[in-house]
Design a protein around this motif. Structure first.
Motif, mmCIF file in Angstrom:
data_model
loop_
_atom_site.group_PDB
_atom_site.id
_atom_site.type_symbol
_atom_site.label_atom_id
_atom_site.label_comp_id
_atom_site.label_asym_id
_atom_site.label_seq_id
_atom_site.Cartn_x
_atom_site.Cartn_y
_atom_site.Cartn_z
ATOM 1 N N GLY A 108 0.782 -1.234 0.000
ATOM 2 C CA GLY A 108 0.000 0.000 0.000
ATOM 3 C C GLY A 108 0.807 1.274 0.000
ATOM 4 N N GLY A 109 2.075 1.218 -0.388
ATOM 5 C CA GLY A 109 2.877 2.433 -0.459
ATOM 6 C C GLY A 109 2.374 3.381 -1.527
ATOM 7 N N VAL A 110 2.486 4.686 -1.271
ATOM 8 C CA VAL A 110 2.034 5.723 -2.207
ATOM 9 C C VAL A 110 3.161 6.726 -2.422
ATOM 10 N N TYR A 111 2.968 7.586 -3.417
ATOM 11 C CA TYR A 111 3.986 8.562 -3.838
ATOM 12 C C TYR A 111 3.284 9.894 -3.987
ATOM 13 N N LYS A 112 3.569 10.838 -3.088
ATOM 14 C CA LYS A 112 2.784 12.064 -3.053
ATOM 15 C C LYS A 112 3.680 13.300 -3.106
ATOM 16 N N LEU A 113 3.208 14.286 -3.867
ATOM 17 C CA LEU A 113 3.888 15.572 -3.964
ATOM 18 C C LEU A 113 3.778 16.309 -2.629
ATOM 19 N N ALA A 114 4.913 16.794 -2.108
ATOM 20 C CA ALA A 114 4.924 17.456 -0.804
ATOM 21 C C ALA A 114 5.383 18.904 -0.871
ATOM 22 N N CYS A 115 6.111 19.262 -1.949
ATOM 23 C CA CYS A 115 6.679 20.606 -1.991
ATOM 24 C C CYS A 115 7.085 20.946 -3.419
ATOM 25 N N ILE A 116 6.946 22.211 -3.795
ATOM 26 C CA ILE A 116 7.442 22.731 -5.065
ATOM 27 C C ILE A 116 8.332 23.927 -4.764
ATOM 28 N N TYR A 117 9.460 24.028 -5.445
ATOM 29 C CA TYR A 117 10.331 25.195 -5.321
ATOM 30 C C TYR A 117 10.121 26.099 -6.524
ATOM 31 N N ASP A 118 9.828 27.396 -6.259
ATOM 32 C CA ASP A 118 9.589 28.315 -7.374
ATOM 33 C C ASP A 118 10.909 28.764 -7.987
ATOM 34 N N GLU A 119 10.832 29.665 -8.967
ATOM 35 C CA GLU A 119 12.027 30.070 -9.700
ATOM 36 C C GLU A 119 13.043 30.795 -8.816
ATOM 37 N N ASN A 120 12.589 31.271 -7.672
ATOM 38 C CA ASN A 120 13.494 31.927 -6.736
ATOM 39 C C ASN A 120 14.018 30.982 -5.653
ATOM 40 N N GLY A 121 13.681 29.704 -5.771
ATOM 41 C CA GLY A 121 14.133 28.724 -4.796
ATOM 42 C C GLY A 121 13.311 28.700 -3.523
ATOM 43 N N ARG A 122 12.156 29.382 -3.545
ATOM 44 C CA ARG A 122 11.304 29.422 -2.364
ATOM 45 C C ARG A 122 10.457 28.154 -2.300
ATOM 46 N N ALA A 123 10.433 27.524 -1.122
ATOM 47 C CA ALA A 123 9.677 26.285 -0.954
ATOM 48 C C ALA A 123 8.199 26.596 -0.784
ATOM 49 N N ILE A 124 7.371 25.947 -1.595
ATOM 50 C CA ILE A 124 5.923 26.089 -1.494
ATOM 51 C C ILE A 124 5.361 24.730 -1.096
ATOM 52 N N PRO A 125 5.004 24.533 0.169
ATOM 53 C CA PRO A 125 4.506 23.228 0.609
ATOM 54 C C PRO A 125 3.170 22.894 -0.036
ATOM 55 N N LYS A 126 2.968 21.618 -0.306
ATOM 56 C CA LYS A 126 1.739 21.136 -0.940
ATOM 57 C C LYS A 126 1.100 20.076 -0.053
ATOM 58 N N ILE A 127 -0.231 20.032 -0.071
ATOM 59 C CA ILE A 127 -0.962 19.060 0.741
ATOM 60 C C ILE A 127 -2.096 18.476 -0.065
ATOM 61 N N LYS A 128 -2.305 17.179 0.078
ATOM 62 C CA LYS A 128 -3.477 16.525 -0.507
ATOM 63 C C LYS A 128 -4.529 16.390 0.588
ATOM 64 N N VAL A 129 -5.752 16.836 0.281
ATOM 65 C CA VAL A 129 -6.834 16.812 1.255
ATOM 66 C C VAL A 129 -7.837 15.739 0.862
ATOM 67 N N SER A 130 -8.372 15.067 1.862
ATOM 68 C CA SER A 130 -9.344 14.005 1.604
ATOM 69 C C SER A 130 -10.323 13.938 2.763
ATOM 70 N N GLU A 131 -11.548 13.467 2.460
ATOM 71 C CA GLU A 131 -12.498 13.209 3.543
ATOM 72 C C GLU A 131 -12.042 12.042 4.408
ATOM 73 N N ASN A 132 -11.198 11.195 3.844
ATOM 74 C CA ASN A 132 -10.577 10.107 4.612
ATOM 75 C C ASN A 132 -9.338 10.674 5.282
ATOM 76 N N ILE A 133 -9.366 10.791 6.603
ATOM 77 C CA ILE A 133 -8.300 11.480 7.321
ATOM 78 C C ILE A 133 -6.943 10.843 7.097
ATOM 79 N N GLU A 134 -6.897 9.518 6.847
ATOM 80 C CA GLU A 134 -5.627 8.844 6.617
ATOM 81 C C GLU A 134 -4.972 9.275 5.317
ATOM 82 N N LYS A 135 -5.767 9.840 4.400
ATOM 83 C CA LYS A 135 -5.239 10.210 3.092
ATOM 84 C C LYS A 135 -4.808 11.668 3.012
ATOM 85 N N VAL A 136 -4.951 12.415 4.098
ATOM 86 C CA VAL A 136 -4.430 13.779 4.136
ATOM 87 C C VAL A 136 -2.916 13.696 4.311
#
Length: 483
Positions: free
Chosen positions: A326-354
């Motif tokens: 059941g391993g998954v692969y999820k996007l957690a962060c994007i760095y913009d052109e200035n190298g600034r970290a923009i955190p990303k989150i996946k939201v779900s009604e299933n709390i385990e999938k947040v």
């Protein structure tokens, strides 16, 4: 088995997304996490496995002329993108938890930091490699623990294909099995191969006694005789006769004994032990097989079965009761052109999938006195902790569940280590037997309450206060956006 390079071992949508990034000039550096959500077999832990093959896969990433021609034939891809693929290689960084390490749900086992096209491509292959081997390693550790050692893996004929049999054997040995019946796995990974003979050997002779005698003459130093072809008790008597003949000839076997593959293993092995001991063969091995798993082994041990060696096949090599990691692969962060970290989150009604956002690290907290694991702590990449300071950790869901570790009472270990930097491998994988030794030491860091089969004690995976605050701020933004 020989597929050549595994670059096309991917889902089609990884490549179509790559083309989309290419056409829209998306070149951002991103962070993806490999993690799982629930321990296999309703246990309290897992064992990560498969890193060496994952590294080899990434190191060999390239599109051959044949690959590009095949992709062209599908009709999905544009010529400028196909031309880009000709010179494709992985240039990013990968961090991973070493193979054989005890791991828990929701913490990154592998972290990929790379340009988005590169990070997207490796998703499927990393998951299939890590998921399968981690599953079989976890299942095997449970089996070995209940057997108290002495387990041989011999599930090749029941595995889901050659690869599953080969890499499953590797994972099983890493988890603690003493060897495998799989000769190719033995050659590839330099692990012990073990085995005896089948019922067909016995049946090919006029009598069981003749079959045993011939086998003993051929393999005097590895003389395990399968005694249940016709009548088990009589088979034990015949084995004793052969061992007596060997002793009279002055042959002292390095390994000898009997194997049972059917019947009431508890009763029969206790009976066989008495017979062997009375005949003066107290050091004879009693090996058992027959659709064993950790639950049946536990039951047999509780019944006083006299088994010193276990052969486990189908239920272990397939993890029959829990067929997916059941391993998954999820996007957690994007760095913009200035190298600034923009955190990303996946939201779900299933709390385990947040998901947990940001570029993260994983710390393991050990009790200094016992060496046992107190908890794991997922933190953001820029956080610093000091073992000499008090540390309060809390359940990220039930936040009122808190505990404070006194400064000096705990030890911190960084779990994620660099394995690839700027596309170059910077990690040397130990041998399988070295990983096995490490994995056995790792299992000793678990509390026994977390290793029991039924209702095991959970070990907490907590978030740092900073990460918890970040996660909740992003959830608030999503909620306000929906409103």
């Amino acid at each position: 088995m020989n597929y050549g390079n595994l670059t096309l071992l991917t889902d089609l949508y990884e490549l179509t997304m790559m083309q989309g990034y290419f056409k829209t000039n998306a070149r951002e550096k991103v962070v993806f996490d490999v993690f799982y959500r629930k321990n296999p077999c309703n246990g309290a832990y897992a064992i990560c496995c498969g890193l060496q093959q994952a590294i080899e896969y990434v190191e060999d990433l390239h599109f051959s002329d044949e690959d590009i021609e095949y992709l062209r034939s599908t009709g999905f891809f544009m010529e400028d993108f196909l031309e880009y693929l000709r010179n494709f290689k992985f240039t990013g960084d990968i961090y991973a938890i070493p193979e054989g390490t005890i791991v828990f749900p929701r913490e990154p086992l592998v972290k990929v930091v790379a340009p988005i096209m590169e990070a997207q491509l490796v998703e499927t292959a990393l998951l299939t490699i890590i998921n399968h081997q981690s599953l079989i390693a976890t299942k095997s550790a449970r089996v070995v623990h209940e057997a108290r050692g002495g387990v041989m893996e011999f599930g090749l004929r029941r595995a889901q294909g050659p690869d599953a049999g080969i890499y499953g054997a590797r994972a099983a040995v890493i988890a603690g099995c003493v060897g495998t019946s799989n000769v190719l796995a033995g050659k590839m990974f330099d692990i012990p191969v073990k085995g005896t003979h089948a019922h067909s050997w016995i049946m090919s002779f006029k009598t069981e006694l003749e079959a045993f005698r011939t086998y003993a003459e051929l393999f005097p130093d590895n003389c395990l005789l399968l005694v249940d072809t016709y009548d088990t008790i009589q088979g034990v008597q015949h084995a004793i006769q052969i061992f007596s003949e060997m002793r009279e000839k002055g042959i002292h076997s390095k390994l000898y004994g009997i194997r049972l593959d059917s019947g009431d293993l508890a009763y029969l092995t206790k009976k066989a032990r008495v017979m062997l001991d009375e005949a003066g063969f107290q050091d004879a091995v009693i090996s058992a097989s027959s659709d064993l798993d950790e639950y049946l082994i536990n039951s047999l041990m509780n019944q006083g079965a006299q088994i010193t060696s276990w052969g486990v096949g189908t239920n272990m090599i397939t993890s029959k009761d829990w067929p997916s990691f059941g391993g998954v692969y999820k996007l957690a962060c994007i760095y913009d052109e200035n190298g600034r970290a923009i955190p990303k989150i996946k939201v779900s009604e299933n709390i385990e999938k947040v998901t947990n956002p940001g570029n993260k690290r994983v710390l393991r907290l050990y009790d200094k006195e016992t060496g046992k694991i107190r908890a794991d702590l997922i933190i953001l990449d820029d956080e610093v902790y000091d073992e000499s300071q008090n540390l309060t950790i809390f359940d990220p869901l039930s936040t009122w569940k808190r505990t404070t570790l006194a400064g000096g009472s705990y030890r911190i270990r960084e779990l994620l280590v660099p394995v690839i930097k700027n596309g170059k491998v910077v990690y040397t994988s130990p041998s399988v037997m070295e990983i096995r030794d490490y994995c056995l030491r790792e299992q000793e860091t678990l509390w026994e309450e977390s290793r029991r089969l039924y209702n095991p004690q959970t070990i907490y995976v907590d978030l740092s206060q900073k990460l918890w605050d970040l996660k909740n701020s992003l959830l608030d933004k999503v909620h306000n956006y929906k409103d």
